[in-house]
Motif scaffolding. Structure first.
Motif, PDB file in Angstrom:
ATOM      1  N   GLU A  31       0.821  -1.206   0.000  1.00 19.95           N
ATOM      2  CA  GLU A  31       0.000   0.000   0.000  1.00 19.95           C
ATOM      3  C   GLU A  31       0.857   1.259   0.000  1.00 19.95           C
ATOM      4  N   ARG A  32       1.988   1.232   0.697  1.00 21.72           N
ATOM      5  CA  ARG A  32       2.851   2.414   0.749  1.00 21.72           C
ATOM      6  C   ARG A  32       3.348   2.787  -0.652  1.00 21.72           C
ATOM      7  N   MET A  33       3.816   1.791  -1.403  1.00 23.53           N
ATOM      8  CA  MET A  33       4.302   2.074  -2.751  1.00 23.53           C
ATOM      9  C   MET A  33       3.152   2.446  -3.676  1.00 23.53           C
ATOM     10  N   ALA A  34       2.021   1.766  -3.554  1.00 25.02           N
ATOM     11  CA  ALA A  34       0.868   2.073  -4.401  1.00 25.02           C
ATOM     12  C   ALA A  34       0.384   3.497  -4.151  1.00 25.02           C
ATOM     13  N   ALA A  35       0.330   3.906  -2.897  1.00 20.51           N
ATOM     14  CA  ALA A  35      -0.128   5.255  -2.564  1.00 20.51           C
ATOM     15  C   ALA A  35       0.837   6.312  -3.093  1.00 20.51           C
ATOM     16  N   LEU A  36       2.135   6.038  -2.980  1.00 22.26           N
ATOM     17  CA  LEU A  36       3.130   6.979  -3.486  1.00 22.26           C
ATOM     18  C   LEU A  36       2.949   7.204  -4.973  1.00 22.26           C
ATOM     19  N   MET A  37       2.767   6.132  -5.726  1.00 23.25           N
ATOM     20  CA  MET A  37       2.609   6.268  -7.169  1.00 23.25           C
ATOM     21  C   MET A  37       1.272   6.893  -7.545  1.00 23.25           C
ATOM     22  N   ARG A  38       0.218   6.566  -6.793  1.00 25.40           N
ATOM     23  CA  ARG A  38      -1.075   7.214  -7.048  1.00 25.40           C
ATOM     24  C   ARG A  38      -0.965   8.706  -6.859  1.00 25.40           C
ATOM     25  N   ASP A  39      -0.317   9.122  -5.782  1.00 27.39           N
ATOM     26  CA  ASP A  39      -0.199  10.545  -5.487  1.00 27.39           C
ATOM     27  C   ASP A  39       0.565  11.293  -6.573  1.00 27.39           C
ATOM     28  N   ARG A  40       1.479  10.613  -7.221  1.00 27.84           N
ATOM     29  CA  ARG A  40       2.298  11.265  -8.248  1.00 27.84           C
ATOM     30  C   ARG A  40       1.785  11.036  -9.665  1.00 27.84           C
ATOM     31  N   GLY A 218      12.757   1.736 -13.205  1.00 26.88           N
ATOM     32  CA  GLY A 218      12.556   0.586 -12.344  1.00 26.88           C
ATOM     33  C   GLY A 218      13.721   0.267 -11.450  1.00 26.88           C
ATOM     34  N   SER A 219      13.561   0.472 -10.160  1.00 29.09           N
ATOM     35  CA  SER A 219      14.577   0.140  -9.171  1.00 29.09           C
ATOM     36  C   SER A 219      13.999   0.496  -7.805  1.00 29.09           C
ATOM     37  N   THR A 220      13.976  -0.450  -6.881  1.00 35.16           N
ATOM     38  CA  THR A 220      13.452  -0.132  -5.547  1.00 35.16           C
ATOM     39  C   THR A 220      14.217   0.998  -4.873  1.00 35.16           C
ATOM     40  N   PRO A 221      15.562   1.043  -4.930  1.00 36.17           N
ATOM     41  CA  PRO A 221      16.253   2.147  -4.251  1.00 36.17           C
ATOM     42  C   PRO A 221      15.936   3.522  -4.819  1.00 36.17           C
ATOM     43  N   THR A 222      15.551   3.583  -6.107  1.00 39.64           N
ATOM     44  CA  THR A 222      15.326   4.891  -6.730  1.00 39.64           C
ATOM     45  C   THR A 222      13.860   5.192  -7.023  1.00 39.64           C
ATOM     46  N   ALA A 223      12.958   4.264  -6.737  1.00 35.58           N
ATOM     47  CA  ALA A 223      11.563   4.432  -7.164  1.00 35.58           C
ATOM     48  C   ALA A 223      10.947   5.736  -6.684  1.00 35.58           C
ATOM     49  N   ALA A 224      11.155   6.076  -5.423  1.00 38.15           N
ATOM     50  CA  ALA A 224      10.556   7.299  -4.884  1.00 38.15           C
ATOM     51  C   ALA A 224      11.229   8.549  -5.434  1.00 38.15           C
ATOM     52  N   LEU A 225      12.430   8.398  -5.975  1.00 39.26           N
ATOM     53  CA  LEU A 225      13.199   9.544  -6.460  1.00 39.26           C
ATOM     54  C   LEU A 225      13.017   9.789  -7.950  1.00 39.26           C
ATOM     55  N   SER A 226      12.796   8.727  -8.711  1.00 40.57           N
ATOM     56  CA  SER A 226      12.651   8.879 -10.159  1.00 40.57           C
ATOM     57  C   SER A 226      11.194   8.940 -10.604  1.00 40.57           C
ATOM     58  N   ALA A 227      10.257   8.818  -9.673  1.00 40.79           N
ATOM     59  CA  ALA A 227       8.829   8.877 -10.005  1.00 40.79           C
ATOM     60  C   ALA A 227       8.412  10.326 -10.228  1.00 40.79           C
ATOM     61  N   ARG A 228       8.866  10.873 -11.337  1.00 43.94           N
ATOM     62  CA  ARG A 228       8.551  12.251 -11.708  1.00 43.94           C
ATOM     63  C   ARG A 228       8.585  12.360 -13.226  1.00 43.94           C
ATOM     64  N   ARG A 229       7.882  13.326 -13.746  1.00 44.13           N
ATOM     65  CA  ARG A 229       7.795  13.475 -15.194  1.00 44.13           C
ATOM     66  C   ARG A 229       9.160  13.722 -15.807  1.00 44.13           C
ATOM     67  N   PRO A 230       9.354  13.129 -17.025  1.00 53.45           N
ATOM     68  CA  PRO A 230       8.368  12.469 -17.888  1.00 53.45           C
ATOM     69  C   PRO A 230       8.121  10.999 -17.589  1.00 53.45           C
ATOM     70  N   VAL A 231       8.764  10.436 -16.569  1.00 53.82           N
ATOM     71  CA  VAL A 231       8.506   9.048 -16.203  1.00 53.82           C
ATOM     72  C   VAL A 231       7.020   8.886 -15.895  1.00 53.82           C
ATOM     73  N   ASN A 232       6.404   7.848 -16.465  1.00 49.40           N
ATOM     74  CA  ASN A 232       4.984   7.604 -16.181  1.00 49.40           C
ATOM     75  C   ASN A 232       4.709   6.178 -15.717  1.00 49.40           C
ATOM     76  N   GLU A 233       5.796   5.416 -15.464  1.00 45.16           N
ATOM     77  CA  GLU A 233       5.640   4.066 -14.932  1.00 45.16           C
ATOM     78  C   GLU A 233       6.879   3.718 -14.102  1.00 45.16           C
ATOM     79  N   GLU A 234       6.651   3.021 -12.980  1.00 46.59           N
ATOM     80  CA  GLU A 234       7.749   2.542 -12.142  1.00 46.59           C
ATOM     81  C   GLU A 234       7.614   1.032 -11.950  1.00 46.59           C
ATOM     82  N   ARG A 235       8.799   0.353 -11.849  1.00 46.70           N
ATOM     83  CA  ARG A 235       8.806  -1.110 -11.775  1.00 46.70           C
ATOM     84  C   ARG A 235       9.638  -1.639 -10.593  1.00 46.70           C
TER      85      ARG A 235
END
Length: 371
Positions: A31-40, A218-235
């Motif tokens: 849920e933590r990761m899902a919420a982070l991506m939903r918010d962004r 796609g990378s767990t260590p960077t997911a919260a940092l790279s989840a910004r435009r133009p990126v539109n998907e994280e893995r």
């Protein structure tokens, strides 16, 4: 040693070594990761090579994941057969021999995307699907600094054009910031390199008349940092369970209550002739991954001074400083493995705990599906 993983009675019934996951922590991580991506406003496509489990995959989809990432055709087959409808094989798939027929069957069961990073790979994929009218979507892989697979970002457009000329459908570009695993001081730079590389790659596609609809990091260590435009998907994948590498990379204390959702349960079987202690978990359940910033083969929860210095097939050898407490022979201890992905692939099932009790067992459905 007391903790929230299992109560004394449940621990006494364990036939170690085995892998235990805490249900509440798994759900919180999902849920933590899902919420982070939903918010962004970023689509989440978790990498299932970490858990290889339909039970976990269904929880991720229920929390909002758009589909799954997998590493192999075999993993894709397992998850497609289990009802997951949207899958991305994030790997430069070489559609030769039996694999070509397996891919053709897969596209009949799910919405399939595959990675490509060479002209040869594109041509082989096009040949495998020529005349079928239903090839998988293609994402061009770029190397953003990890020096593994992928083309240079500025070359993505040329390869995408070759794919389109071969009657394939190009959905976009993807990358993996593997360089983030080189140390805690690399996460910020690796995330920037991930995003910057994807910016160049997307522009390269547009210069060849191709509009990318998927720009995937796609990378767990960077997911919260790279989840910004133009990126539109994280893995990200490892986030669902966590492991010692992730804890150290994030700078969290190893005994933090929220840090890990998976441990290897092991029994102390000897104190040895030279001090320290031995556990019944060795390389065949812990693996042998090590990192320069996390020496040893895992951490022993509750015994922060213990150092798991060596693993043989079925022995784990821990050292402890003189005068430091060590567990008693027969005591069950929890080991946080260095790298959780190979650990899961070494067992048939995950023992599920909640509130100190065993409440379920999840099959590792895609175990060994490496081709």
């Amino acid at each position: 040693m007391t903790d929230a993983w299992l109560d004394e009675d449940a621990r006494s019934q364990l036939d170690t070594p085995l892998v235990i996951v805490d249900l509440d922590r798994v759900d919180a991580n999902i849920e933590r990761m899902a919420a982070l991506m939903r918010d962004r406003g970023i689509a989440l496509r978790p990498h299932a090579k970490t858990h290889k489990s339909l039970a976990v995959a269904r929880r991720q989809i229920a929390a909002g994941a758009v589909g799954l990432t997998v590493a192999t055709v075999g993993e894709a087959e397992v998850f497609a057969d289990g009802g997951i409808e949207d899958l991305f094989i994030a790997y430069p798939v070489h559609a030769a021999g039996p694999r070509a027929e397996r891919l053709r069957r897969l596209v009949e069961r799910c919405r399939l995307s595959v990675g490509a990073d060479s002209v040869e790979g594109i041509e082989r994929l096009a040949s495998a699907f020529r005349g079928t009218g239903a090839p998988p979507r293609v994402l061009i892989e770029i190397d953003c600094g990890g020096r593994r697979s992928g083309v240079l970002p500025e070359d993505a457009g040329d390869l995408a054009r070759r794919a389109i000329d071969a009657d394939l459908v190009v959905a976009g570009v993807f990358t993996h910031a593997g360089q983030a695993y080189r140390g805690p001081d690399r996460r910020l730079d690796a995330a920037d390199e991930e995003v910057d590389g994807l910016v160049v790659a997307a522009a390269s596609l547009r210069a060849r008349g191709i509009e990318p609809t998927v720009i995937s990091a796609g990378s767990t260590p960077t997911a919260a940092l790279s989840a910004r435009r133009p990126v539109n998907e994280e893995r990200p994948g490892t986030y669902v369970f966590g492991d010692r590498q992730q804890i150290v990379l994030a700078g969290d204390p190893i005994d933090a209550a929220h840090a890990v959702a998976l441990v290897v349960a092991a029994t102390v079987v000897s104190h040895g002739a030279r001090g320290g202690f031995l556990i019944d978990a060795g390389a065949k359940i812990l693996g042998k991954d090590v990192a320069p910033y996390a020496p040893g083969y895992g951490s022993v929860l509750g015994y922060p001074d213990a150092f798991l210095s060596r693993v043989n097939d079925h022995h784990g050898i821990a050292e402890v400083p003189a005068g430091t407490p060590r567990p008693a022979i027969g005591e069950v201890v929890w080991i946080v493995p260095n790298h959780v992905c190979p650990v899961v692939n070494l067992v048939d099932e995950l023992v599920v705990a909640q509130g100190g009790h065993i409440v379920d067992r999840w099959s590792v459905d895609a175990r060994g599906r490496n081709s």
